[in-house]
Scaffold this active site. Structure first.
Site, mmCIF file in Angstrom:
data_model
loop_
_atom_site.group_PDB
_atom_site.id
_atom_site.type_symbol
_atom_site.label_atom_id
_atom_site.label_comp_id
_atom_site.label_asym_id
_atom_site.label_seq_id
_atom_site.Cartn_x
_atom_site.Cartn_y
_atom_site.Cartn_z
ATOM 1 N N ASP A 36 -30.202 -1.853 -10.589
ATOM 2 C CA ASP A 36 -30.667 -0.455 -10.516
ATOM 3 C C ASP A 36 -31.701 -0.324 -9.394
ATOM 4 O O ASP A 36 -32.427 -1.273 -9.086
ATOM 5 C CB ASP A 36 -31.311 -0.043 -11.859
ATOM 6 N N ASP A 58 -30.051 -0.781 -4.128
ATOM 7 C CA ASP A 58 -29.710 0.599 -3.780
ATOM 8 C C ASP A 58 -28.227 0.593 -3.434
ATOM 9 O O ASP A 58 -27.832 0.074 -2.382
ATOM 10 C CB ASP A 58 -30.549 1.073 -2.584
ATOM 11 N N VAL A 59 -27.414 1.164 -4.306
ATOM 12 C CA VAL A 59 -25.956 1.077 -4.101
ATOM 13 C C VAL A 59 -25.495 1.842 -2.865
ATOM 14 O O VAL A 59 -24.373 1.643 -2.385
ATOM 15 C CB VAL A 59 -25.157 1.562 -5.345
ATOM 16 N N ASN A 85 -21.596 2.557 -12.109
ATOM 17 C CA ASN A 85 -22.106 3.633 -12.971
ATOM 18 C C ASN A 85 -23.218 4.451 -12.313
ATOM 19 O O ASN A 85 -23.424 5.601 -12.683
ATOM 20 C CB ASN A 85 -22.600 2.984 -14.267
ATOM 21 N N SER A 136 -16.474 11.652 -14.579
ATOM 22 C CA SER A 136 -17.033 12.682 -15.470
ATOM 23 C C SER A 136 -15.942 13.704 -15.776
ATOM 24 O O SER A 136 -14.999 13.868 -14.984
ATOM 25 C CB SER A 136 -18.205 13.396 -14.779
ATOM 26 N N TYR A 149 -21.926 17.350 -6.961
ATOM 27 C CA TYR A 149 -21.748 16.348 -8.021
ATOM 28 C C TYR A 149 -20.287 16.341 -8.497
ATOM 29 O O TYR A 149 -19.663 15.277 -8.598
ATOM 30 C CB TYR A 149 -22.693 16.661 -9.192
ATOM 31 N N LYS A 153 -17.462 13.259 -8.374
ATOM 32 C CA LYS A 153 -16.809 12.705 -9.563
ATOM 33 C C LYS A 153 -15.285 12.816 -9.448
ATOM 34 O O LYS A 153 -14.552 11.954 -9.940
ATOM 35 C CB LYS A 153 -17.348 13.406 -10.817
HETATM 36 N N1 LIG Z 1 -25.180 12.002 -18.955
HETATM 37 C C1 LIG Z 1 -24.030 12.682 -18.917
HETATM 38 O O1 LIG Z 1 -23.874 13.704 -19.598
HETATM 39 C C2 LIG Z 1 -22.891 12.198 -18.067
HETATM 40 C C3 LIG Z 1 -21.663 12.850 -18.212
HETATM 41 C C4 LIG Z 1 -20.585 12.439 -17.457
HETATM 42 C C5 LIG Z 1 -20.719 11.387 -16.568
HETATM 43 N N2 LIG Z 1 -21.914 10.768 -16.448
HETATM 44 C C6 LIG Z 1 -22.003 9.664 -15.498
HETATM 45 O O2 LIG Z 1 -22.555 8.529 -16.142
HETATM 46 C C7 LIG Z 1 -23.316 7.767 -15.211
HETATM 47 C C8 LIG Z 1 -24.720 7.539 -15.743
HETATM 48 O O3 LIG Z 1 -25.324 8.799 -16.011
HETATM 49 P P1 LIG Z 1 -26.660 8.895 -16.905
HETATM 50 O O4 LIG Z 1 -26.695 10.241 -17.475
HETATM 51 O O5 LIG Z 1 -26.751 7.702 -17.774
HETATM 52 O O6 LIG Z 1 -27.759 8.847 -15.742
HETATM 53 P P2 LIG Z 1 -29.241 8.254 -15.731
HETATM 54 O O7 LIG Z 1 -29.969 9.061 -14.726
HETATM 55 O O8 LIG Z 1 -29.801 8.117 -17.093
HETATM 56 O O9 LIG Z 1 -28.998 6.794 -15.150
HETATM 57 C C9 LIG Z 1 -28.548 6.605 -13.831
HETATM 58 C C10 LIG Z 1 -29.177 5.331 -13.302
HETATM 59 O O10 LIG Z 1 -28.715 5.151 -11.953
HETATM 60 C C11 LIG Z 1 -29.806 4.674 -11.186
HETATM 61 N N3 LIG Z 1 -29.604 4.950 -9.770
HETATM 62 C C12 LIG Z 1 -29.695 6.142 -9.138
HETATM 63 N N4 LIG Z 1 -29.504 5.981 -7.834
HETATM 64 C C13 LIG Z 1 -29.251 4.666 -7.624
HETATM 65 C C14 LIG Z 1 -28.999 3.894 -6.467
HETATM 66 N N5 LIG Z 1 -28.951 4.444 -5.256
HETATM 67 N N6 LIG Z 1 -28.784 2.569 -6.621
HETATM 68 C C15 LIG Z 1 -28.863 1.993 -7.846
HETATM 69 N N7 LIG Z 1 -29.132 2.677 -8.975
HETATM 70 C C16 LIG Z 1 -29.317 3.995 -8.857
HETATM 71 C C17 LIG Z 1 -31.021 5.412 -11.745
HETATM 72 O O11 LIG Z 1 -32.230 4.768 -11.402
HETATM 73 C C18 LIG Z 1 -30.715 5.399 -13.228
HETATM 74 O O12 LIG Z 1 -31.284 4.265 -13.867
HETATM 75 C C19 LIG Z 1 -23.262 8.541 -13.893
HETATM 76 O O13 LIG Z 1 -22.227 8.032 -13.085
HETATM 77 C C20 LIG Z 1 -22.915 9.948 -14.330
HETATM 78 O O14 LIG Z 1 -22.280 10.680 -13.310
HETATM 79 C C21 LIG Z 1 -23.006 11.150 -17.175
#
Ligand SMILES: NC(=O)c1ccc[n+]([C@@H]2O[C@H](COP(=O)([O-])OP(=O)(O)OC[C@H]3O[C@@H](n4cnc5c(N)ncnc54)[C@H](O)[C@@H]3O)[C@@H](O)[C@H]2O)c1
Length: 254
Positions: A36, A58-59, A85, A136, A149, A153
């Site tokens: 992360d 940093d991805v 993710n 998503s 966004y 996705k």
């Molecule tokens: N929460 C939802 O309702 C939801 C719904 C559909 C899809 N998603 C998908 O699920 C995944 C996780 O979402 P979430 O809600 O758990 O988000 P979150 O914000 O809780 O977690 C995302 C994590 O990614 C990390 N991150 C951000 N930029 C980064 C980078 N450049 N390099 C490395 N790490 C990085 C952040 O620090 C964070 O820890 C995402 O792909 C999101 O699109 C989430």
């Protein structure tokens, strides 16, 4: 123990769904690299299960991803599972979105999936491993004020199928998950960006047939399935984990 001794790299594992994946994978016996950009978040994740190592990455940065791949292979050997993710969400209209916000969102959400896939594929070909990408329901159903966004996705759906087709003969499977609203960071940030966050949260729950938003572990268990041999004939697919999103009754309906 469906992932016993499998080496699994999970990006964005410092919070939310990625953290839940790290915990569920560890419970299933995997050796987890919780990667992360937020090193503190990754460290906290590492305390939630046995065999979880936190790593900063940093991805969106090719050099950073290359270092992660080198670190993992030198310390643990070839990777069996990659969970792409990590993502960010800009909750704005197109007109309000700055060029920098647009570029960063693409670089993290799509560029990060590309870079991690590229750098881990040589290892995944050796192990005949599995990739799980986090898409998503917004790949199919767009919502207001998150055009960029939604575009990222949707791109993941096509990229997932492309990798599955290109590398099926190498024994590498590649699938994605399309969650509905999940009680994790991005949804929380979206609610907070709305004029009335409580109303936005309640309305979101009402969009799902099950009448609620999902829990991160409900997505993580789908990721375990797609990463394990339980899904050995599944590739190029988009698994919807959305509580019946889009078919739910409006709040107050019957
Ligand atoms: N929460 C939802 O309702 C939801 C719904 C559909 C899809 N998603 C998908 O699920 C995944 C996780 O979402 P979430 O809600 O758990 O988000 P979150 O914000 O809780 O977690 C995302 C994590 O990614 C990390 N991150 C951000 N930029 C980064 C980078 N450049 N390099 C490395 N790490 C990085 C952040 O620090 C964070 O820890 C995402 O792909 C999101 O699109 C989430």
């Amino acid at each position: 123990m469906r992932l016993k001794d499998k080496i699994a790299v999970i990006t964005g594992a410092g919070a939310g769904i990625g953290r839940a994946c790290a915990v569920e994978f560890a419970k299933e016996g995997a050796i987890v690299i919780a990667a992360d950009i937020n090193s503190q978040g990754a460290f906290e994740t590492s305390k939630l299960g046995a065999g979880i190592t936190p790593v900063k990455v940093d991805v969106a940065d090719g050099a950073s991803v290359a270092m992660l791949a080198e670190f993992v292979v030198s310390k643990y050997g070839p990777v069996d599972i990659l969970v792409n993710n990590a993502a960010i969400q800009v909750s704005k209209s197109v007109e309000e979105t700055t060029d920098e916000e647009w570029a960063r969102q693409l670089a993290v959400n799509v560029g990060g999936v590309f870079l991690c896939t590229k750098h881990f594929l040589p290892q995944l070909k050796k192990t005949r491993g599995a990739i799980v990408n986090m898409s998503s329901v917004n790949a199919f159903f767009v919502e207001p004020y998150c055009a960029g966004y939604c575009a990222t996705k949707a791109a993941i759906l096509a990229f997932t199928k492309a990798v599955a087709i290109d590398h099926g003969r190498d024994g590498v499977r590649c699938n994605c998950i399309c969650p509905g609203y999940i009680d994790a960071g991005l949804a929380e940030a979206y609610f907070l960006s709305q004029p009335n966050p409580d109303a936005a949260r309640q309305a979101a729950g009402g969009l799902h047939a099950l009448g609620r938003v999902g829990r991160p572990e409900e997505v993580a268990r789908a990721a375990v399935f797609l990463a394990s041999s339980d899904s050995s004939f599944t590739t190029g697919s988009a698994m919807v984990v959305d509580g019946g999103f889009g078919s739910g009754l409006p709040v107050g309906g019957r």
